[in-house]
Write a protein that holds these residues in place. Structure first.
Motif, mmCIF file in Angstrom:
data_model
loop_
_atom_site.group_PDB
_atom_site.id
_atom_site.type_symbol
_atom_site.label_atom_id
_atom_site.label_comp_id
_atom_site.label_asym_id
_atom_site.label_seq_id
_atom_site.Cartn_x
_atom_site.Cartn_y
_atom_site.Cartn_z
ATOM 1 N N GLU A 42 -2.609 -59.103 30.927
ATOM 2 C CA GLU A 42 -1.761 -58.864 32.088
ATOM 3 C C GLU A 42 -0.350 -58.380 31.756
ATOM 4 O OE1 GLU A 42 -2.869 -60.375 35.659
ATOM 5 O OE2 GLU A 42 -4.465 -59.390 34.531
ATOM 6 N N ASP A 43 0.190 -58.811 30.597
ATOM 7 C CA ASP A 43 1.633 -58.628 30.431
ATOM 8 C C ASP A 43 2.005 -58.790 28.959
ATOM 9 O OD1 ASP A 43 4.369 -58.550 30.695
ATOM 10 O OD2 ASP A 43 4.532 -60.351 31.940
ATOM 11 N N GLN A 44 1.751 -57.769 28.163
ATOM 12 C CA GLN A 44 1.987 -57.892 26.722
ATOM 13 C C GLN A 44 3.466 -57.932 26.363
ATOM 14 O OE1 GLN A 44 -0.422 -55.286 24.265
ATOM 15 N NE2 GLN A 44 -2.188 -55.497 25.618
ATOM 16 N N ASN A 45 4.332 -57.566 27.289
ATOM 17 C CA ASN A 45 5.777 -57.648 27.051
ATOM 18 C C ASN A 45 6.376 -58.923 27.620
ATOM 19 O OD1 ASN A 45 6.003 -55.155 25.698
ATOM 20 N ND2 ASN A 45 6.025 -54.053 27.644
ATOM 21 N N PHE A 46 5.526 -59.893 27.953
ATOM 22 C CA PHE A 46 5.982 -61.112 28.612
ATOM 23 C C PHE A 46 7.134 -61.792 27.865
ATOM 24 C CE2 PHE A 46 5.429 -65.818 29.053
ATOM 25 C CZ PHE A 46 5.836 -65.925 30.377
ATOM 26 N N GLY A 47 7.053 -61.868 26.559
ATOM 27 C CA GLY A 47 8.087 -62.543 25.787
ATOM 28 C C GLY A 47 9.385 -61.771 25.683
ATOM 29 N N ARG A 48 9.375 -60.490 26.059
ATOM 30 C CA ARG A 48 10.557 -59.650 25.875
ATOM 31 C C ARG A 48 11.283 -59.310 27.169
ATOM 32 N NH1 ARG A 48 6.817 -57.294 22.341
ATOM 33 N NH2 ARG A 48 6.397 -55.551 23.740
ATOM 34 N N HIS A 49 10.583 -59.274 28.277
ATOM 35 C CA HIS A 49 11.262 -58.874 29.515
ATOM 36 C C HIS A 49 11.855 -60.081 30.231
ATOM 37 C CE1 HIS A 49 8.127 -60.486 32.079
ATOM 38 N NE2 HIS A 49 7.198 -59.754 31.491
ATOM 39 N N HIS A 50 12.622 -59.810 31.263
ATOM 40 C CA HIS A 50 13.262 -60.867 32.051
ATOM 41 C C HIS A 50 12.704 -60.919 33.471
ATOM 42 C CE1 HIS A 50 16.117 -61.634 28.838
ATOM 43 N NE2 HIS A 50 16.327 -60.332 28.748
#
Length: 241
Positions: free
Chosen positions: A86-94
């Protein structure tokens, strides 16, 4: 005070009330989200809406399946599968993945298959507090709750709430209920393949089945397993602490 003065006084009180009402609503939402950083929600807005739908249809036997499990009681493979899917950038985005939004906009403008760009944080806000639909009003409220969630909760809490309120089938909410329903085991015992299959149905859990996966779900499951390995496996979750 004469009649004219009384009317002016009432008018000023009314204006003050109209100005303060939105601020009060905003304050209440802040308190609501802050409390849920530590208090586990017993149900979500989507669960309530599904139960009301069943009652309206006269289905008195319909029962939601849901049982909260803390994140440490859920196999790490499930939050990992959700991130991979669902969201591979989860740890990087706000809260908002601007890169994914731009890709979705470009794809949709070309007339390709409709592509979404909702993050796990946005989906948590929608499932927990709101209703289904595509109105600008709902999207605006979703954005506000997303900002609050990202500001007031750590990433692991967002994941914990999401895997507990996400719908994995009609009336089946959360990791534990899904693990029991489809695999006859606790959420803590899910394998990587089972976690990937649950994540595969999340785009449309009433259309796709984790119990009887068709060709699409099978292909998507294999793709999610590959992505789980590509993003670093369980070690990826440690970076969120």
């Amino acid at each position: 005070m004469g009649p004219g003065g009384a009317r002016r006084s009432r008018g000023r009180r009314l204006v003050r009330g109209l100005l303060l009402a939105p601020l009060l609503v905003l304050l209440l939402t802040v308190v609501q989200v802050l409390v849920l950083r530590w208090v586990d929600p017993p149900f979500s807005a989507f669960m309530a809406a599904r139960q009301l739908e069943a009652w309206r249809e006269g289905d008195g036997e319909f029962r939601l399946s849901h049982e909260w499990k803390d994140l440490e009681e859920v196999s790490p493979d499930l939050p990992l599968a959700v991130i991979a899917s669902e969201d591979q950038n989860f740890g990087r985005h706000h809260g908002f993945d601007l890169e994914a939004i731009e890709k979705a906009r470009a794809s949709n403008a070309r007339g390709g298959a409709t592509r979404g760009a909702s993050t796990i944080s946005q989906q948590t806000a929608k499932n927990l507090f709101l209703w289904s639909g595509r109105s600008w009003v709902r999207k605006g409220i979703e954005a506000w709750y997303t900002v609050l969630i990202e500001t007031l909760w750590p990433k692991n809490r967002i994941l914990e709430v999401y895997v507990n309120v996400a719908e994995f089938g009609d009336g089946v909410y959360g990791a534990h209920a899904a693990a029991r329903r489809y695999f006859g085991r606790d959420a803590s015992d899910l394998t990587a393949a089972q976690a990937a299959r649950l994540a595969a149905v999340l785009p449309s859990p009433r259309r796709y089945s984790a119990a009887k996966p068709g060709p699409y779900v099978q292909r998507r499951t294999r793709a999610i397993e590959r992505q789980m390995r590509a993003i670093g496996g369980r070690a990826h979750l440690a970076a969120l602490d």
